[in-house]
Design a protein around this motif. Structure first.
Motif, short mmCIF file in Angstrom:
data_model
loop_
_atom_site.label_atom_id
_atom_site.label_comp_id
_atom_site.label_asym_id
_atom_site.label_seq_id
_atom_site.Cartn_x
_atom_site.Cartn_y
_atom_site.Cartn_z
N VAL A 1 0.83 -1.20 0.00
CA VAL A 1 0.00 0.00 0.00
C VAL A 1 0.87 1.26 0.00
N ILE A 2 2.07 1.15 0.59
CA ILE A 2 2.97 2.31 0.64
C ILE A 2 3.94 2.22 -0.54
N GLU B 1 6.96 6.65 10.33
CA GLU B 1 5.90 6.90 9.35
C GLU B 1 5.53 8.38 9.35
N TYR C 1 5.98 10.70 6.15
CA TYR C 1 4.80 11.27 5.55
C TYR C 1 4.84 12.80 5.63
N ARG D 1 4.77 15.42 2.35
CA ARG D 1 3.79 16.49 2.15
C ARG D 1 4.43 17.87 2.18
N ASP E 1 -6.40 10.96 4.96
CA ASP E 1 -5.00 10.91 4.53
C ASP E 1 -4.66 9.58 3.86
N PRO E 2 -3.64 9.57 3.01
CA PRO E 2 -3.24 8.31 2.37
C PRO E 2 -2.90 7.22 3.39
N PHE E 3 -2.42 7.65 4.58
CA PHE E 3 -2.03 6.65 5.55
C PHE E 3 -3.22 5.94 6.19
N MET F 1 -3.73 2.56 4.63
CA MET F 1 -2.91 1.49 5.22
C MET F 1 -3.65 0.80 6.35
#
Lengths: 201, 201
Positions: free
Chosen positions: A3-4, A27, A31, A35, B90-92, B95
């Motif tokens: 996913v990452i 993380e 992240y 951004r 968020d994209p996280f 996950m």
């Protein structure tokens, strides 16, 4: 399928190697940098690239020096008293003592503390170099500025024994109540030390 | 004269920009890397150098993708149901949902939550793109998977209003007692939500 993205995963893994940084924190850093303005990541990479190239250790005091310097300015400065040496575990302890603006001797960094658990013995520390300095610079006082824990205490004891044959006064930082701490909150050992080291007014 | 070599000070300053990293922690990271094998610093620099080059956002779902990918594999995968869309901040968050192994729809990343304090309004989020997706992919269910705080709740409310005219079922993640948490330790709001959402056995 992961996913990452792989390159982000790699950043997270790299940050995860820093002390005290778990997967969540790594993380967060990764992240955040993704951004943020790419300049922030660039600042870190540029700073890190130059780190090992341009920092080394003073061969006399083992303090950190810039590449290009032969000896630590804290040693070569004629205003500093070479006959008084504060012995510290790490280069960063020097910073703490310098901030007090009340020490004008020189420093000697041991490069750690004796620790059987971590496999650090007396031979791993810069003790031989300290003994040599005592003779060369005719050192009159050695201030043992190791911390107050078990490892700091045993290293201090070891150093006291090592310099026994030399004519040098060995002192250590006073143990006692930190300024601003209430008596009732002080731990037993600190209070015991404060009693032992009581001073006549 | 500074006690810390300039290049180390620069590393400390650079790390100090990471979220939640104060001067002490930054010092710890910098000094750790200085003492550690230079390979560790190199791993971080190499990973960071590639970060912005090789990570981008899926133009459809705004999930993170590798450079070279046009769309997120979580969207293009034929096994994923395009008619069910989980909306996350968020994209996280993707996950976290993927780790459950129990969601087989697709995702839509808003890119934040409505927050007047941080100056994030509805126009800063990928809401227009979501409305377009609802039409294009004939989306049947929108699962609002924003978190349970004030900002998550108000963003969920905003989305509900935004899709009111569309024929799409809007659901949200259940609020209730987390597994393994004792009733007596649950906060009032969580317990209220758990009562409201009680289910017949």
């Amino acid at each position: 399928m992961s996913v990452i993205p792989a390159s982000l995963a790699r950043v997270i893994e790299a940050f995860g190697q820093l002390p005290g940084v778990g997967p969540r924190t790594a993380e967060r850093y990764g992240y955040y940098l993704l951004r943020a303005d790419p300049m922030k990541a660039k600042e870190i990479t540029e700073a890190l690239t130059k780190l090992h190239q341009s920092v080394s250790y003073c061969p006399k005091t083992f303090a950190l020096i810039e590449s290009g310097q032969k000896l630590s300015p804290l040693y070569t400065n004629p205003k500093r008293d070479k006959q008084i040496v504060a012995v510290v575990a790490d280069p960063f302890d020097i910073m703490a003592l310098e901030k007090t603006n009340s020490f004008f001797g020189t420093y000697h960094v041991l490069g750690g503390l004796v620790s059987p658990i971590e496999g650090i013995g007396p031979d791993d520390l810069h003790i031989a170099e300290l003994l040599k300095r005592i003779d060369e610079d005719n050192v009159k006082e050695l201030i043992l500025a190791t911390n107050a824990g078990v490892e700091g205490e045993s290293t201090a004891l070891l150093l006291t024994q090592a310099v026994e044959s030399k004519k040098v006064k060995v002192t250590r930082l006073a143990r006692g109540l930190p300024v601003g701490v209430d008596l009732e909150y002080a731990d037993q050992i600190t209070l015991t030390r404060a009693l032992e080291g009581r001073q006549t007014l």
